[in-house]
Design a protein around this motif. Structure first.
Motif, mmCIF file in Angstrom:
data_model
loop_
_atom_site.group_PDB
_atom_site.id
_atom_site.type_symbol
_atom_site.label_atom_id
_atom_site.label_comp_id
_atom_site.label_asym_id
_atom_site.label_seq_id
_atom_site.Cartn_x
_atom_site.Cartn_y
_atom_site.Cartn_z
ATOM 1 N N ASN A 10 0.824 -1.216 0.000
ATOM 2 C CA ASN A 10 0.000 0.000 0.000
ATOM 3 C C ASN A 10 0.856 1.263 0.000
ATOM 4 O OD1 ASN A 10 -2.444 -1.299 -0.093
ATOM 5 N ND2 ASN A 10 -2.716 -1.316 2.111
ATOM 6 N N ALA A 11 2.072 1.176 0.513
ATOM 7 C CA ALA A 11 2.943 2.353 0.614
ATOM 8 C C ALA A 11 3.588 2.732 -0.721
ATOM 9 C CB ALA A 11 4.027 2.105 1.663
ATOM 10 N N ILE A 12 3.515 1.856 -1.716
ATOM 11 C CA ILE A 12 4.124 2.138 -3.020
ATOM 12 C C ILE A 12 3.260 3.157 -3.754
ATOM 13 C CG2 ILE A 12 4.861 1.186 -5.244
ATOM 14 C CD1 ILE A 12 6.474 0.127 -2.852
ATOM 15 N N SER A 13 3.816 4.327 -3.986
ATOM 16 C CA SER A 13 3.055 5.352 -4.703
ATOM 17 C C SER A 13 3.614 5.591 -6.104
ATOM 18 C CB SER A 13 3.045 6.667 -3.921
ATOM 19 O OG SER A 13 4.363 7.132 -3.738
ATOM 20 N N GLU A 14 4.896 5.373 -6.279
ATOM 21 C CA GLU A 14 5.524 5.525 -7.584
ATOM 22 C C GLU A 14 6.497 4.370 -7.789
ATOM 23 O OE1 GLU A 14 8.409 8.670 -9.846
ATOM 24 O OE2 GLU A 14 6.904 9.469 -8.471
ATOM 25 N N LEU A 15 6.292 3.613 -8.845
ATOM 26 C CA LEU A 15 7.128 2.444 -9.092
ATOM 27 C C LEU A 15 8.527 2.816 -9.537
ATOM 28 C CD1 LEU A 15 4.658 0.140 -10.995
ATOM 29 C CD2 LEU A 15 5.502 -0.167 -8.678
ATOM 30 N N LYS A 16 9.490 2.108 -8.992
ATOM 31 C CA LYS A 16 10.864 2.207 -9.462
ATOM 32 C C LYS A 16 11.016 1.154 -10.559
ATOM 33 C CE LYS A 16 12.935 3.877 -5.175
ATOM 34 N NZ LYS A 16 11.775 4.610 -4.790
ATOM 35 N N THR A 17 11.689 1.520 -11.632
ATOM 36 C CA THR A 17 11.882 0.594 -12.745
ATOM 37 C C THR A 17 13.372 0.390 -12.992
ATOM 38 O OG1 THR A 17 11.746 2.404 -14.327
ATOM 39 C CG2 THR A 17 9.705 1.217 -13.869
ATOM 40 N N ALA A 18 13.687 -0.710 -13.637
ATOM 41 C CA ALA A 18 15.077 -1.051 -13.924
ATOM 42 C C ALA A 18 15.685 -0.041 -14.897
ATOM 43 C CB ALA A 18 15.162 -2.449 -14.511
ATOM 44 N N THR A 19 16.878 0.431 -14.583
ATOM 45 C CA THR A 19 17.589 1.311 -15.506
ATOM 46 C C THR A 19 18.472 0.492 -16.441
ATOM 47 O OG1 THR A 19 19.333 1.663 -13.870
ATOM 48 C CG2 THR A 19 17.556 3.290 -13.954
ATOM 49 N N LYS A 20 18.934 -0.652 -15.962
ATOM 50 C CA LYS A 20 19.691 -1.609 -16.767
ATOM 51 C C LYS A 20 19.029 -2.964 -16.566
ATOM 52 C CE LYS A 20 24.249 0.477 -16.111
ATOM 53 N NZ LYS A 20 25.600 0.211 -15.606
ATOM 54 N N HIS A 21 18.992 -3.760 -17.610
ATOM 55 C CA HIS A 21 18.373 -5.079 -17.489
ATOM 56 C C HIS A 21 19.452 -6.144 -17.297
ATOM 57 C CE1 HIS A 21 14.189 -4.031 -17.917
ATOM 58 N NE2 HIS A 21 14.611 -3.073 -18.711
ATOM 59 N N VAL A 22 20.190 -5.975 -16.197
ATOM 60 C CA VAL A 22 21.212 -6.934 -15.792
ATOM 61 C C VAL A 22 21.197 -7.036 -14.272
ATOM 62 C CG1 VAL A 22 22.721 -6.449 -17.769
ATOM 63 C CG2 VAL A 22 23.086 -5.242 -15.626
ATOM 64 N N CYS A 23 21.628 -8.166 -13.772
ATOM 65 C CA CYS A 23 21.887 -8.309 -12.337
ATOM 66 C C CYS A 23 23.363 -7.971 -12.147
ATOM 67 C CB CYS A 23 21.590 -9.724 -11.857
ATOM 68 S SG CYS A 23 22.060 -9.988 -10.122
ATOM 69 N N GLU A 24 23.623 -6.798 -11.576
ATOM 70 C CA GLU A 24 25.011 -6.352 -11.402
ATOM 71 C C GLU A 24 25.826 -7.338 -10.561
ATOM 72 O OE1 GLU A 24 26.522 -3.977 -12.936
ATOM 73 O OE2 GLU A 24 24.849 -2.859 -13.773
ATOM 74 N N GLU A 25 25.184 -7.962 -9.578
ATOM 75 C CA GLU A 25 25.901 -8.917 -8.728
ATOM 76 C C GLU A 25 26.297 -10.166 -9.517
ATOM 77 O OE1 GLU A 25 27.019 -8.188 -5.669
ATOM 78 O OE2 GLU A 25 26.163 -6.213 -6.070
#
Length: 89
Positions: A10-25
């Protein structure tokens, strides 16, 4: 995004989206991933639990950031680790 049982979703008001489509780890380890998930608190994108390293879940255990979203094209959902709650949007 209404999910009565989960204050974190419920606290999510604006979604964060991937800037790169990789798992950096995984990139650092020279490994591959299956799917990507984006942390809705800090915006980091990491691999899912179907991946060998499970970096998104490890991130939750390290940081307590509760909500992830799918970073996959055409997938529109959120998952809360703390409440084990799922919602589509």
């Amino acid at each position: 995004m209404e999910q009565d049982a989960c204050i974190h979703l419920n606290a999510i008001s604006e979604l964060k989206t991937a800037t790169k489509h990789v798992c950096e780890e995984c990139v650092k380890l020279g490994d591959v991933w299956v799917h990507l998930r984006t942390c809705q608190e800090c915006g980091v994108t990491l691999c899912c639990d179907d991946s060998k390293n499970k970096h998104a879940t490890a991130h939750f255990h390290t940081t307590s950031h509760p909500v992830i979203s799918s970073a996959e094209p055409n997938e529109r959902w959120l998952w809360c680790y703390k409440d084990e709650a799922f919602v589509t949007y």
